[in-house]
Design an enzyme around this catalytic site. Structure first.
Site, short mmCIF file in Angstrom:
data_model
loop_
_atom_site.label_atom_id
_atom_site.label_comp_id
_atom_site.label_asym_id
_atom_site.label_seq_id
_atom_site.Cartn_x
_atom_site.Cartn_y
_atom_site.Cartn_z
N SER A 51 0.85 -1.17 0.00
CA SER A 51 0.00 0.00 0.00
C SER A 51 0.90 1.23 0.00
CB SER A 51 -0.88 -0.03 1.26
OG SER A 51 -1.77 1.05 1.25
N GLU A 52 0.64 2.19 -0.92
CA GLU A 52 1.63 3.27 -1.10
C GLU A 52 1.75 4.18 0.11
OE1 GLU A 52 -0.79 2.49 -3.39
OE2 GLU A 52 -1.34 4.29 -4.53
N ASN A 53 0.78 4.13 1.03
CA ASN A 53 0.95 4.94 2.23
C ASN A 53 1.96 4.34 3.20
OD1 ASN A 53 -0.98 2.91 2.61
ND2 ASN A 53 -1.95 3.99 4.30
#
Lengths: 225, 256
Positions: A51-53
């Site tokens: 997840s890019e976060n």
């Protein structure tokens, strides 16, 4: 009458995309239909979701009282962390995306074309480009296998699988597989190759709704769903 | 005299004046400095340039409210419509957005600003974002440079008058610990602000945070302010997730 006989096209696409994921690989799912893909992984296929976060290894949605305000996915939906999950900061996460550490990404699209170009960040509204880029362009740049997951036609019935995209691109030549509610195409150096059609649809049915040129795979068959 | 950076929100936020350039930690609503945002809304500090990853979470939630209140003049980030409030302000012409950045590019611009670099050389978006006319409000076209045969966009560093970050715990020295996906690039934002405010769930004595758990060292922080407790922050987010249909409602009588 839709060829899907009342099935939700988004579910059909998500289910079919799930079968493209390979056991053991690191996968990033974009927002919308791609996120739904996680619900349809075939039994026994373990992948690591990025997840890019800032996380490798997130898991399903928690119950309301278990939801942690600091544990969410890139759309800020509550998620859980699987055993072995790893947290990283934002520049590391985006660096991983740019530099090939994510094997496969499933992304939604406004348009995709026969050269594997994908447009999904901007359309014109009130004379402005809207809504914005987020992490999609970093994924298109650095992820070796982009799966474009989109409905075959827009609400006016126009093909979203084009000869050439017209909207600003998210990535050039990045798409390797196109999964729609009608068909599965491979994007090859020679152009699009039709691999599957939704059960009951013929090659001619697919040609009738597809602007892009394509050839038919020798292994062409009904959608594996 | 002992170093003590703990102060009231009023004292810390007095550094944010109308027209200021403000960086804020966040990712689509997660990891946002809630109390400082509420302070900005209550004091109606306007004409702000907001440098933030996305434009918040939709549905009248924290940072998104700053756009609805008309306090943000210009937004510098990656996405103009993660909150409906920012989207409305942008599409109605009340919010200026000169260009959108890919998230990795934006993060590197902030890091460059915090780390004393002139900018970053980024291959993402070459041939796309530098196309003539794509972003007509740019003062000059996006520059490119070639290194060993490959083309990169030249992306200048970003800095701010005030950076406001959100952590889990902080001590009076300004050391900040983060939790999970709220880690984000809060440390880089802290380093890129002339004056940096860390809003945290809990203020703890010096020595309480193990050194290897310090995510943002104290020298990068000027003010430590008390935010929502972790329990209250969970309630705030669970309530909003229920409102957005992302979590099931609880039975009558139970509170999140």
């Amino acid at each position: 009458m839709s060829h899907l006989h009342g099935q939700d096209p988004r579910v059909v696409i998500a289910r079919r995309c799930a079968r493209e994921l390979r056991a053991g690989e690191v996968v990033n799912l974009g927002i919308g239909i791609p996120t739904m893909t996680a619900n349809y992984l075939p039994p026994g296929v373990q992948v690591i979701f990025h997840s890019e976060n800032g996380c490798f290894g997130f898991g399903p949605k928690p119950g309301t009282l278990e939801a942690d305000s600091d544990v969410s996915n890139a759309s800020t939906e509550p998620v859980t962390l699987m055993p072995g999950a790893a947290i990283m900061d934002l520049t590391t996460s985006l660096g991983a995306m740019r530099n090939g550490y994510i094997a496969t990404s499933v992304l939604g699209g406004l348009e995709v074309d026969q050269e594997g170009n994908l447009a999904n960040w901007a359309s014109k509204r009130n004379g402005k480009w809207w809504p914005g880029i987020g992490g999609a362009m970093d994924l298109c740049y650095g992820v070796p296998r982009i799966i474009a997951a989109l409905q075959h036609t827009d609400k006016h019935g126009h093909s979203k699988v084009k000869k050439r995209t017209h909207l600003p691109l998210t990535g050039k030549g990045c798409v390797k597989v196109i999964v729609t509610d009608h068909a599965v195409f491979d994007v090859t150096p020679e152009g699009l190759v039709l691999r599957e059609a939704y059960p009951g649809l013929t090659v001619e049915n697919i040609r009738a709704v597809t602007e892009a040129d394509f050839t038919v795979s020798p292994n062409f068959g009904p959608m594996d769903i | 005299m002992n170093i003590d950076k703990v102060m009231s929100i009023d004292a810390a936020m007095a550094h944010v004046t109308p027209g200021a350039r403000v960086m804020m930690g966040e990712f689509v609503g997660a990891g946002e400095p809630a109390k400082c945002i509420e302070w900005l809304l209550a004091h109606r500090i306007d004409r702000l340039t907001l440098i933030a990853n996305t434009s918040g979470l939709r549905g009248d939630f924290l940072m998104g409210k700053l756009f609805a209140a008309g306090l943000i003049e210009e937004y510098i980030g990656t996405h103009g419509a993660t909150s409906n409030e920012a989207s409305d302000a942008y599409l109605s012409g009340k919010l200026k957005v000169r260009q959108f950045f890919p998230m990795g590019t934006w993060a590197e611009k902030v890091r460059a600003g915090g780390h004393g670099l002139g900018g970053a050389l980024v291959p993402v978006g070459v041939g796309i974002l530098d196309q003539e006319g794509l972003f007509p409000d740019l003062e000059e076209p996006k520059r490119t440079i070639e290194i060993r045969g490959k083309t990169y966009l030249v992306e200048e560093a970003l800095t701010a008058d005030v950076s406001i970050i959100r952590g889990y715990r902080a001590d009076p020295l300004g050391n900040v610990e983060f939790r999970y996906m709220a880690t984000q690039n809060q440390k880089d934002l802290a380093m890129a602000g002339k004056f940096t405010i860390a809003e945290v769930n809990e203020i703890v004595p010096v020595g309480a945070i193990p050194p290897e758990r310090v995510g943002c060292p104290g020298p990068f922080v000027n003010a430590v302010v008390q935010g929502y407790s972790l329990a209250d922050q969970h309630t705030l987010y669970r309530d909003h997730w229920i409102k957005l249909g992302r979590l099931p409602k609880l039975p009558e009588g139970e509170t999140p």
